[in-house]
Design a protein around this motif. Structure first.
Motif, PDB file in Angstrom:
ATOM      1  N   LEU A 190       0.540  -1.121  -0.286  1.00  0.00           N
ATOM      2  CA  LEU A 190      -0.225   0.331  -0.161  1.00  0.00           C
ATOM      3  C   LEU A 190       0.966   1.395  -0.037  1.00  0.00           C
ATOM      4  O   LEU A 190       2.071   0.728   0.513  1.00  0.00           O
ATOM      5  N   ASP A 191       0.244   2.759  -0.143  1.00  0.00           N
ATOM      6  CA  ASP A 191       1.105   3.970  -0.456  1.00  0.00           C
ATOM      7  C   ASP A 191       0.799   5.023   0.373  1.00  0.00           C
ATOM      8  O   ASP A 191      -0.593   4.587   1.441  1.00  0.00           O
ATOM      9  N   THR A 192       1.230   5.328   1.334  1.00  0.00           N
ATOM     10  CA  THR A 192       0.500   6.883   2.370  1.00  0.00           C
ATOM     11  C   THR A 192       0.346   7.555   0.909  1.00  0.00           C
ATOM     12  O   THR A 192       0.592   7.812  -0.414  1.00  0.00           O
ATOM     13  N   PRO A 193      -0.998   8.596   1.373  1.00  0.00           N
ATOM     14  CA  PRO A 193      -1.262   9.574   0.683  1.00  0.00           C
ATOM     15  C   PRO A 193      -0.386  10.843   0.287  1.00  0.00           C
ATOM     16  O   PRO A 193       0.823  10.613   0.447  1.00  0.00           O
ATOM     17  N   TYR A 194      -0.872  11.440  -1.523  1.00  0.00           N
ATOM     18  CA  TYR A 194       0.719  11.810  -2.058  1.00  0.00           C
ATOM     19  C   TYR A 194       0.935  12.932  -0.912  1.00  0.00           C
ATOM     20  O   TYR A 194       2.030  13.024  -0.233  1.00  0.00           O
ATOM     21  N   VAL A 195      -0.430  13.526  -0.390  1.00  0.00           N
ATOM     22  CA  VAL A 195       0.321  14.537   0.934  1.00  0.00           C
ATOM     23  C   VAL A 195       1.232  13.847   1.896  1.00  0.00           C
ATOM     24  O   VAL A 195       2.296  14.855   2.047  1.00  0.00           O
ATOM     25  N   THR A 196       1.226  12.585   2.057  1.00  0.00           N
ATOM     26  CA  THR A 196       2.656  12.348   3.432  1.00  0.00           C
ATOM     27  C   THR A 196       3.364  12.092   3.322  1.00  0.00           C
ATOM     28  O   THR A 196       4.222  12.334   3.796  1.00  0.00           O
ATOM     29  N   GLN A 197       3.881  11.235   1.973  1.00  0.00           N
ATOM     30  CA  GLN A 197       5.195  11.005   0.562  1.00  0.00           C
ATOM     31  C   GLN A 197       5.554  12.891   0.866  1.00  0.00           C
ATOM     32  O   GLN A 197       6.947  13.301   1.005  1.00  0.00           O
ATOM     33  N   LEU A 198       4.664  14.101   0.382  1.00  0.00           N
ATOM     34  CA  LEU A 198       5.426  15.222   0.441  1.00  0.00           C
ATOM     35  C   LEU A 198       5.441  15.830   1.316  1.00  0.00           C
ATOM     36  O   LEU A 198       7.075  16.171   1.083  1.00  0.00           O
ATOM     37  N   GLY A 199       4.694  15.621   2.445  1.00  0.00           N
ATOM     38  CA  GLY A 199       5.271  16.023   4.203  1.00  0.00           C
ATOM     39  C   GLY A 199       6.469  15.825   4.264  1.00  0.00           C
ATOM     40  O   GLY A 199       7.313  16.025   4.743  1.00  0.00           O
ATOM     41  N   LYS A 200       6.563  13.970   4.057  1.00  0.00           N
ATOM     42  CA  LYS A 200       7.893  13.735   4.951  1.00  0.00           C
ATOM     43  C   LYS A 200       8.948  13.847   3.921  1.00  0.00           C
ATOM     44  O   LYS A 200      10.287  14.122   4.436  1.00  0.00           O
ATOM     45  N   GLN A 201       8.879  13.893   2.169  1.00  0.00           N
ATOM     46  CA  GLN A 201      10.043  14.444   1.490  1.00  0.00           C
ATOM     47  C   GLN A 201      10.681  15.825   1.517  1.00  0.00           C
ATOM     48  O   GLN A 201      11.648  16.754   1.808  1.00  0.00           O
ATOM     49  N   TRP A 202       9.683  16.434   2.329  1.00  0.00           N
ATOM     50  CA  TRP A 202       9.908  17.778   2.937  1.00  0.00           C
ATOM     51  C   TRP A 202      11.269  17.964   4.304  1.00  0.00           C
ATOM     52  O   TRP A 202      10.988  19.145   4.755  1.00  0.00           O
ATOM     53  N   GLY A 203      10.770  17.339   5.196  1.00  0.00           N
ATOM     54  CA  GLY A 203      11.285  16.611   6.192  1.00  0.00           C
ATOM     55  C   GLY A 203      10.215  17.606   7.073  1.00  0.00           C
ATOM     56  O   GLY A 203      11.054  17.786   8.416  1.00  0.00           O
ATOM     57  N   LEU A 204       9.070  17.047   7.360  1.00  0.00           N
ATOM     58  CA  LEU A 204       7.770  17.535   8.073  1.00  0.00           C
ATOM     59  C   LEU A 204       8.586  15.834   9.368  1.00  0.00           C
ATOM     60  O   LEU A 204       8.306  14.857   8.981  1.00  0.00           O
ATOM     61  N   PRO A 205       8.217  16.889  10.518  1.00  0.00           N
ATOM     62  CA  PRO A 205       8.681  15.419  11.800  1.00  0.00           C
ATOM     63  C   PRO A 205       7.444  14.702  12.250  1.00  0.00           C
ATOM     64  O   PRO A 205       6.995  13.309  12.155  1.00  0.00           O
ATOM     65  N   GLU A 206       5.898  15.882  11.962  1.00  0.00           N
ATOM     66  CA  GLU A 206       4.588  15.072  11.972  1.00  0.00           C
ATOM     67  C   GLU A 206       4.160  14.236  10.631  1.00  0.00           C
ATOM     68  O   GLU A 206       4.754  14.636   9.381  1.00  0.00           O
ATOM     69  N   THR A 207       3.081  13.510  10.457  1.00  0.00           N
ATOM     70  CA  THR A 207       2.901  13.121   9.431  1.00  0.00           C
ATOM     71  C   THR A 207       1.457  13.343   8.986  1.00  0.00           C
ATOM     72  O   THR A 207       0.038  14.034  10.163  1.00  0.00           O
ATOM     73  N   VAL A 208       1.314  14.512   7.453  1.00  0.00           N
ATOM     74  CA  VAL A 208       0.154  15.305   7.478  1.00  0.00           C
ATOM     75  C   VAL A 208      -0.354  14.103   6.498  1.00  0.00           C
ATOM     76  O   VAL A 208      -0.692  13.480   5.996  1.00  0.00           O
ATOM     77  N   LEU A 209      -1.897  15.176   6.950  1.00  0.00           N
ATOM     78  CA  LEU A 209      -3.486  14.140   5.923  1.00  0.00           C
ATOM     79  C   LEU A 209      -3.689  14.494   4.879  1.00  0.00           C
ATOM     80  O   LEU A 209      -4.419  14.201   4.311  1.00  0.00           O
ATOM     81  N   THR A 210      -4.188  16.131   5.197  1.00  0.00           N
ATOM     82  CA  THR A 210      -4.056  17.259   4.132  1.00  0.00           C
ATOM     83  C   THR A 210      -3.186  18.412   3.601  1.00  0.00           C
ATOM     84  O   THR A 210      -3.103  18.449   3.954  1.00  0.00           O
ATOM     85  N   THR A 211      -4.296  18.553   2.474  1.00  0.00           N
ATOM     86  CA  THR A 211      -3.610  19.463   1.489  1.00  0.00           C
ATOM     87  C   THR A 211      -3.151  20.998   2.616  1.00  0.00           C
ATOM     88  O   THR A 211      -2.332  21.826   2.715  1.00  0.00           O
ATOM     89  N   GLU A 212      -4.555  21.379   3.480  1.00  0.00           N
ATOM     90  CA  GLU A 212      -4.915  21.957   4.454  1.00  0.00           C
ATOM     91  C   GLU A 212      -3.316  22.451   5.649  1.00  0.00           C
ATOM     92  O   GLU A 212      -2.248  23.069   5.847  1.00  0.00           O
ATOM     93  N   GLU A 213      -3.312  20.892   5.889  1.00  0.00           N
ATOM     94  CA  GLU A 213      -2.182  21.009   6.585  1.00  0.00           C
ATOM     95  C   GLU A 213      -0.926  20.439   6.179  1.00  0.00           C
ATOM     96  O   GLU A 213       0.352  21.306   6.833  1.00  0.00           O
ATOM     97  N   LEU A 214      -0.385  20.608   5.715  1.00  0.00           N
ATOM     98  CA  LEU A 214       0.875  20.473   4.948  1.00  0.00           C
ATOM     99  C   LEU A 214       0.806  21.669   4.209  1.00  0.00           C
ATOM    100  O   LEU A 214       2.791  22.195   4.851  1.00  0.00           O
ATOM    101  N   ILE A 215       0.061  22.364   3.497  1.00  0.00           N
ATOM    102  CA  ILE A 215       0.326  24.040   3.554  1.00  0.00           C
ATOM    103  C   ILE A 215       0.659  24.729   5.179  1.00  0.00           C
ATOM    104  O   ILE A 215       1.825  25.470   5.377  1.00  0.00           O
ATOM    105  N   SER A 216      -0.042  24.188   5.670  1.00  0.00           N
ATOM    106  CA  SER A 216      -0.264  25.369   7.001  1.00  0.00           C
ATOM    107  C   SER A 216       2.090  25.045   8.010  1.00  0.00           C
ATOM    108  O   SER A 216       2.442  25.417   8.926  1.00  0.00           O
ATOM    109  N   ALA A 217       2.237  23.672   7.697  1.00  0.00           N
ATOM    110  CA  ALA A 217       3.507  22.877   8.765  1.00  0.00           C
ATOM    111  C   ALA A 217       4.483  23.921   8.280  1.00  0.00           C
ATOM    112  O   ALA A 217       5.630  24.286   8.217  1.00  0.00           O
TER     113      ALA A 217
END
Ligand SMILES: Nc1ncnc2c1ncn2[C@@H]1O[C@H](COP(=O)(O)OP(=O)(O)OP(=O)(O)O)[C@@H](O)[C@H]1O
Ligand SMILES: [Mg+2]
Lengths: 265, 255
Positions: A233-260
C-alpha cells in the motif's frame, strides 16, 4: 457495536482467507484498506452474516451472528455491495430503494418518504422511475448506497463506494459518510483511495493476507510507511510530500501540509 | 465461484478416456440389454457401469443420484410385484395381498436397465469436462454454433444457480426472509424467477457480443486451443464395443 473474536474463514477447506481476526468497532468512521485479495470483502460479508465464520464468533449489536438469519440482522447492519450489479434487482430506482424499508415493516408512504430522502442524498431524486440497469456504473453504485441508507440502520458498511466516481461523486460520498456519522451511525468503508481515507476517516484498519497488520487512528497508521509498503500500500500523496519536505509529523490533508510548510523552521 | 458442472476433477484412467468413447459406451450400454433382453444381461451391464464409476473414483458422487432413481424404481417393484399381469407364483403375502415372483422379476429387469443407463450417463457427466465433450464433437464435424449452444446448456443451470445465490444475498441483506421454513423459501423464490431470467438474458447478450468481436462468426475452419484428448486405447475400446454389440445381434438371431 460490533465485536469479533478469533474469526477464521475460508471458502475452500484448507485455505483460510481470514486467519483469526479479533476486532472491536465503535462509532468512529473506520476505513479498511489492503491489497486486492486481502480479505476485506470477505470480512464485511461475515459481519453482515452472509458468510458464517468457520471459527470464532461475531457479535453485532449484542447478537451472535450464528444465532440469527441475515434478514433478522438486516435492521441493524447495512452493507453496500462491492459490485452494484449484485445488489440491484428491481425494475425501477424507487422500487429498488424502497425494498429495504418495506421489509423492515415500514408503511408504504413512510417507506417512500425514506427512499426519496436517501435518493436526494445521493443526488438521484429525479431518476425514481428509471430502470437501474439503464444507468451507468457510478449511478448504480449511488443507488445501492441509497437503498442501504434508506433502511436507516445503526451500522453501515460501504464496499469501495468511490469506484467509478468522478471528483464530484467522491465529494458527495464524503458528505454522505460525514452526515451518517454525525447521526451517530458506525460507518465502515473499504477503500483503495488513500487520499480519500486520509481526508475522511478517524480510524484505519490495514489488512494483508487475511490478517490485520495495523489498526489505529488514521494519522498513526499513515506514519508507518514501511509497514504499509509491506502490505503493498502507498501513503497518501500529501503525506509523502510532507515526509520529503522533512516534516517530523504525519500530515493528512493539503491544508495541514501548507500550514506546516509555512511554519518557520 | 460455484463449479460450472457436475464434473469431478480426479486422477483416474476413466478420466483420460476420450469423450467419444464414453458416448459409444452409453450407446452400447443402452443397446445391449435391448438386443439380449434377459435379466442377466441387464444386471451384468449395470454392474459394469458401476464398476467403471468406481474406477473413475466417482462412485460416491453418483450415489445420491443413483439412490434417487433407485427410490423411484422401488415404486415400480412394489406395483409390479402386486399387480403385474402375468403374476402367478406367490412369493409372500402382505396381509391379504399376495406379492408375486413374475412381477418382481419384471420390475427388476426394468430397474437394472434404468440404473445401467443412469450409470452410463453418469460416467460421461462426472468424468468428462463439458467443454472437452463439446470440443470433441466439434472436431468430429459438429457445427461450432451447435457446439456453443450445447456448452451453454451445460453451463446455464449452474449459472442460474449462481445468480439465484447472488440475488438471494441481495434480498436477505435487506431484510427479506429467505431461510428457514419451506414456505418462506418458496415465497422468497417466486420473486427471484424474473430477475434470474432477466440477468441470464443479459449475460447471454454480453457473451454473444464478446464472441462476435472475437470473430466467432468468421467462415473457415477453426483451430483449437487445447490438445485433442486422445486415449491410447480409445479406438480399440470403441471397436471392441461395436464387436460386442454386433456379436449380441448375431447371437440373438441364431440362438
Ligand atoms: N466466492 C469465493 N469463492 C472462493 N474464493 C473466494 C471467493 N470470494 C473471494 N475469494 C478469495 O478470497 C480471497 C479474499 O477475497 P476478498 O474478496 O475478500 O478480497 P478483497 O480484499 O475484498 O479484494 P479486492 O480489493 O480485490 O476487493 C481472495 O483470494 C479471493 O480469491
Ligand atoms: Mg473486495
Amino acid at each position: 457495536m460490533i465485536k469479533i473474536q478469533d474469526v477464521c474463514f475460508g471458502y475452500n477447506e484448507g485455505q483460510d482467507v481470514l486467519q483469526g481476526l479479533t476486532l472491536e468497532f465503535d462509532q468512529r468512521t473506520t476505513a479498511i484498506i489492503g491489497q486486492n485479495g486481502a480479505g476485506k470483502t470477505t470480512l464485511v460479508k461475515l459481519l453482515k452474516g452472509l458468510l458464517k465464520p468457520t471459527g470464532g464468533d461475531i457479535w453485532v449489536a449484542g447478537v451472535n451472528s450464528k444465532d440469527v438469519t441475515v434478514a433478522q440482522l438486516a435492521g441493524k447492519i447495512g452493507l453496500v455491495f462491492q459490485n452494484p450489479n449484485d445488489q440491484i434487482f428491481k425494475r425501477t430506482v424507487l422500487e429498488e430503494v424502497m425494498f429495504g424499508p418495506l421489509n423492515m415493516k415500514v408503511e408504504t408512504a413512510a417507506a417512500k418518504q425514506q427512499a426519496l430522502q436517501a435518493l436526494e442524498m445521493v443526488g438521484l431524486a429525479d431518476q425514481t422511475d428509471v430502470n437501474p440497469h439503464d444507468l451507468g456504473l457510478s449511478e448504480k453504485k449511488l443507488i445501492s448506497i441509497a437503498s442501504i441508507v434508506a433502511m436507516n440502520t445503526d451500522i453501515i458498511i460501504l464496499d469501495e463506494p468511490t469506484i467509478a466516481q468522478d471528483a464530484a461523486g467522491k465529494r458527495r460520498i464524503a458528505q454522505i459518510i460525514e452526515q451518517l456519522s454525525q447521526e451517530g451511525k458506525l460507518v465502515m468503508t473499504i477503500l483503495h483511495d488513500m487520499d480519500f481515507v486520509a481526508a475522511h476517516f478517524e480510524r484505519t484498519i490495514v489488512m494483508n493476507r487475511g490478517k490485520v497488520v495495523l489498526d489505529d487512528k488514521t494519522r498513526e497508521v499513515f506514519s508507518h510507511q514501511d509497514l504499509l509498503r509491506e502490505a503493498c500500500l502507498d501513503t497518501p500523496y500529501v503525506t509523502q510530500l510532507g515526509k520529503q519536505w522533512g516534516l517530523p509529523e504525519t500530515v493528512l490533508t493539503t491544508e495541514e501540509l501548507i500550514s506546516a510548510m509555512k511554519r518557520p523552521r | 465461484m460455484k463449479s460450472m458442472s457436475l464434473y469431478v476433477e480426479r486422477e483416474s484412467t476413466v478420466h483420460h478416456i476420450d469423450p467419444i468413447t464414453k458416448l459409444v459406451y452409453i450407446a452400447a450400454a443402452i443397446a445391449l440389454p435391448i438386443i439380449l433382453p434377459s435379466l442377466h444381461t441387464a444386471w451384468i451391464c449395470m454392474l459394469i457401469s458401476f464398476v467403471i464409476l468406481g474406477m473413475g473414483r466417482v462412485l460416491t458422487r453418483s450415489l445420491p443420484i443413483i439412490g434417487f432413481v433407485g427410490f423411484i424404481l422401488l415404486t415400480v417393484v412394489i406395483i409390479q410385484g402386486f399387480f403385474h399381469v402375468g403374476n402367478e407364483t406367490v412369493l409372500f403375502r402382505l396381509g391379504s395381498w399376495p406379492f408375486y415372483e413374475e412381477g418382481l422379476l419384471f420390475a427388476m429387469g426394468i430397474t437394472f436397465r434404468a440404473l445401467n443407463i443412469v450409470g452410463a450417463f453418469l460416467i460421461l457427466v462426472l468424468t468428462t469436462k463439458p467443454s472437452d465433450l463439446v470440443e470433441s464433437l466439434v472436431r468430429k464435424g459438429l457445427s461450432p454454433r451447435i457446439g456453443y449452444v450445447l456448452s451453454s446448456v451445460f453451463q446455464i443451470i449452474p449459472q442460474m444457480m449462481a445468480t439465484v445465490d447472488t440475488i438471494t444475498d441481495a434480498q436477505r441483506s435487506r431484510g427479506m426472509e429467505t431461510e428457514g421454513k419451506l414456505m418462506t423459501r418458496i415465497k422468497a423464490f417466486l420473486p427471484l424467477i424474473g430477475p434470474v431470467v432477466l440477468s441470464s438474458l443479459i449475460d447471454t447478450k454480453e457473451r454473444t457480443l464478446a464472441l462476435q468481436v472475437r470473430g466467432f462468426n468468421v467462415k473457415g475452419s477453426k483451430t483449437f486451443l487445447n490438445e485433442e484428448k486422445m486415449y491410447r486405447y480409445g479406438s480399440a475400446m470403441r471397436w471392441s464395443m461395436l464387436a460386442i454389440v454386433i456379436g449380441a445381434v448375431i447371437w440373438r438371431v441364431i440362438a
